[in-house]
Design an enzyme around this catalytic site. Structure first.
Site, PDB file in Angstrom:
ATOM      1  CG  MET A 178       3.627   7.003   3.499  1.00  0.00           C
ATOM      2  SD  MET A 178       4.039   5.250   3.419  1.00  0.00           S
ATOM      3  CE  MET A 178       5.404   5.242   2.249  1.00  0.00           C
ATOM      4  CG  ASP A 184       6.325   1.978   4.365  1.00  0.00           C
ATOM      5  OD1 ASP A 184       7.474   1.613   4.063  1.00  0.00           O
ATOM      6  OD2 ASP A 184       5.311   1.676   3.699  1.00  0.00           O
ATOM      7  CG  MET A 226       3.357   0.388  -5.145  1.00  0.00           C
ATOM      8  SD  MET A 226       5.037   0.940  -5.430  1.00  0.00           S
ATOM      9  CE  MET A 226       5.719   0.818  -3.779  1.00  0.00           C
ATOM     10  CG  ASP A 252       5.025  -1.780   0.112  1.00  0.00           C
ATOM     11  OD1 ASP A 252       4.310  -1.018   0.793  1.00  0.00           O
ATOM     12  OD2 ASP A 252       6.193  -2.088   0.423  1.00  0.00           O
ATOM     13  CB  SER A 308       8.852  -3.409   2.750  1.00  0.00           C
ATOM     14  OG  SER A 308       8.488  -3.255   1.380  1.00  0.00           O
ATOM     15  CG  MET A 361       1.099   2.994  -1.687  1.00  0.00           C
ATOM     16  SD  MET A 361       2.853   2.593  -1.743  1.00  0.00           S
ATOM     17  CE  MET A 361       2.804   0.853  -1.321  1.00  0.00           C
ATOM     18  CG  HIS A 383       1.317   0.640   2.177  1.00  0.00           C
ATOM     19  ND1 HIS A 383       2.602   1.145   2.113  1.00  0.00           N
ATOM     20  CD2 HIS A 383       0.490   1.701   1.962  1.00  0.00           C
ATOM     21  CE1 HIS A 383       2.551   2.436   1.857  1.00  0.00           C
ATOM     22  NE2 HIS A 383       1.288   2.797   1.751  1.00  0.00           N
ATOM     23  CG  HIS A 423       4.786  -3.178   4.741  1.00  0.00           C
ATOM     24  ND1 HIS A 423       3.777  -2.497   5.393  1.00  0.00           N
ATOM     25  CD2 HIS A 423       5.123  -2.400   3.681  1.00  0.00           C
ATOM     26  CE1 HIS A 423       3.538  -1.357   4.766  1.00  0.00           C
ATOM     27  NE2 HIS A 423       4.329  -1.282   3.711  1.00  0.00           N
TER      28      HIS A 423
HETATM   29  C1  DX5 Z   1       7.271   2.702  -0.443  1.00  0.00           C
HETATM   30  C2  DX5 Z   1       6.753   1.451   0.225  1.00  0.00           C
HETATM   31  C3  DX5 Z   1       7.668   0.954   1.289  1.00  0.00           C
HETATM   32  C4  DX5 Z   1       9.029   0.553   0.791  1.00  0.00           C
HETATM   33  C5  DX5 Z   1       9.983   0.641   1.932  1.00  0.00           C
HETATM   34  O1  DX5 Z   1       6.272   3.262  -1.203  1.00  0.00           O
HETATM   35  O2  DX5 Z   1       5.500   1.699   0.821  1.00  0.00           O
HETATM   36  O3  DX5 Z   1       7.061  -0.085   2.026  1.00  0.00           O
HETATM   37  O4  DX5 Z   1       9.068  -0.739   0.262  1.00  0.00           O
HETATM   38  O5  DX5 Z   1      11.256   0.348   1.458  1.00  0.00           O
HETATM   39  P1  DX5 Z   1      12.552   0.908   2.145  1.00  0.00           P
HETATM   40  O6  DX5 Z   1      12.599   0.359   3.539  1.00  0.00           O
HETATM   41  O7  DX5 Z   1      13.651   0.406   1.276  1.00  0.00           O
HETATM   42  O8  DX5 Z   1      12.452   2.407   2.153  1.00  0.00           O
HETATM   43 ZN    ZN Z   2       4.674   0.271   2.330  1.00  0.00          ZN
END
Ligand code: DX5
Ligand code: ZN
Length: 234
Positions: free
Chosen positions: A145, A183, A40, A38, A11, A76, A74, A36
């Site tokens: 998750m 994740d 947000m 992310d 990630s 969010m 991903h 990966h």
């Molecule tokens: C959280 C993200 C994850 C996060 C995982 O909302 O979707 O992908 O970056 O990070 P770690 O492995 O540190 O929990």
């Molecule tokens: Zn993620």
């Protein structure tokens, strides 16, 4: 359908964004399988990260460097649909979203497939897998998750193991090639039990990018070897 080959999915939320290309190149060279990514929006989750522009730059960089790993976006975000085309054009290979964030789950899945990407649904710790019931035929990935989404570096929620087993059963019964991804809070010391619960795609942010010397090009070798060794025990 039997479990697919294990994929380690760094990630990049925990990478150094000031040297994102370098971090991605080094972690893939060390043996990671997919990136990966992310996204947000400070609306669906209380944090703000990166969008299609960064995805596009990263994809171009990866092509230039001969790095063929898929980018696993991903989302969010809420609403979902508006961003699907943007990420597909920006080089996303897989796009997953949270069913609660879409008004029309089937439509969002169709949009992703029509844009030529693999599609998946993401399940928060408190979200039921029942959202899968009528859309299994459009799903290429199920993401469980093991933290509440929004931040890297949180602790693994153990109930996710049970949900992985339930999702594995649904995938096996469907007979379709669907990846099962986890994740949140995945590290070398718990990756084996996650794999034993049926997972084949392992996101790790802080577990991979944490505590390494930024100038050492081989800084991810040891941890990825350790993860592979743990996976080999399962
Ligand atoms: C959280 C993200 C994850 C996060 C995982 O909302 O979707 O992908 O970056 O990070 P770690 O492995 O540190 O929990
Ligand atoms: Zn993620």
């Amino acid at each position: 359908m039997a479990k697919q080959q294990n994929w380690i999915a760094p990630s990049i939320l925990s990478a150094d964004f000031a040297q994102l290309g370098k971090d991605v190149k080094d972690v893939l060279t060390a043996g990671a399988d997919i990136v990966h990514f992310d996204v947000m929006d400070n609306h669906y989750v209380p944090n703000l990260t990166i969008g299609p522009l960064v995805c596009e730059s990263l994809k171009k960089f990866m092509v230039r460097e001969g790095l063929s790993a898929p980018i696993d976006v991903h989302l969010m975000v809420k609403p979902v649909d508006r961003l699907i085309g943007d990420f597909a054009s920006a080089g996303a290979d897989i796009i997953t979203f949270h069913p609660e964030a879409s008004e029309h789950i089937d439509r969002s899945l169709q949009l992703i497939k029509a844009a030529g990407c693999k599609a998946g649904l993401v399940f928060n710790p408190g979200t039921s897998l029942s959202y899968l019931e009528h859309v299994m035929d459009k799903i290429d990935m199920i993401l469980i998750m093991s933290v509440n989404p929004g931040f890297g570096g949180q602790a693994f929620i153990p109930q996710a193991l049970e949900k992985l087993r339930a999702a594995r059963k649904l995938i096996d019964e469907s007979g379709r090639e669907i990846r099962l991804e986890i994740d949140g809070g995945v590290k070398a010391d718990n990756i084996a039990e996650v794999a034993a619960a049926g997972c084949d795609t392992f996101v790790s942010g802080s577990g991979l990018f944490g505590n390494v010397n930024p100038n050492d090009p081989n800084r991810y070798d040891t941890i990825i070897k350790q993860m592979r060794a743990e996976l080999a025990k399962v």
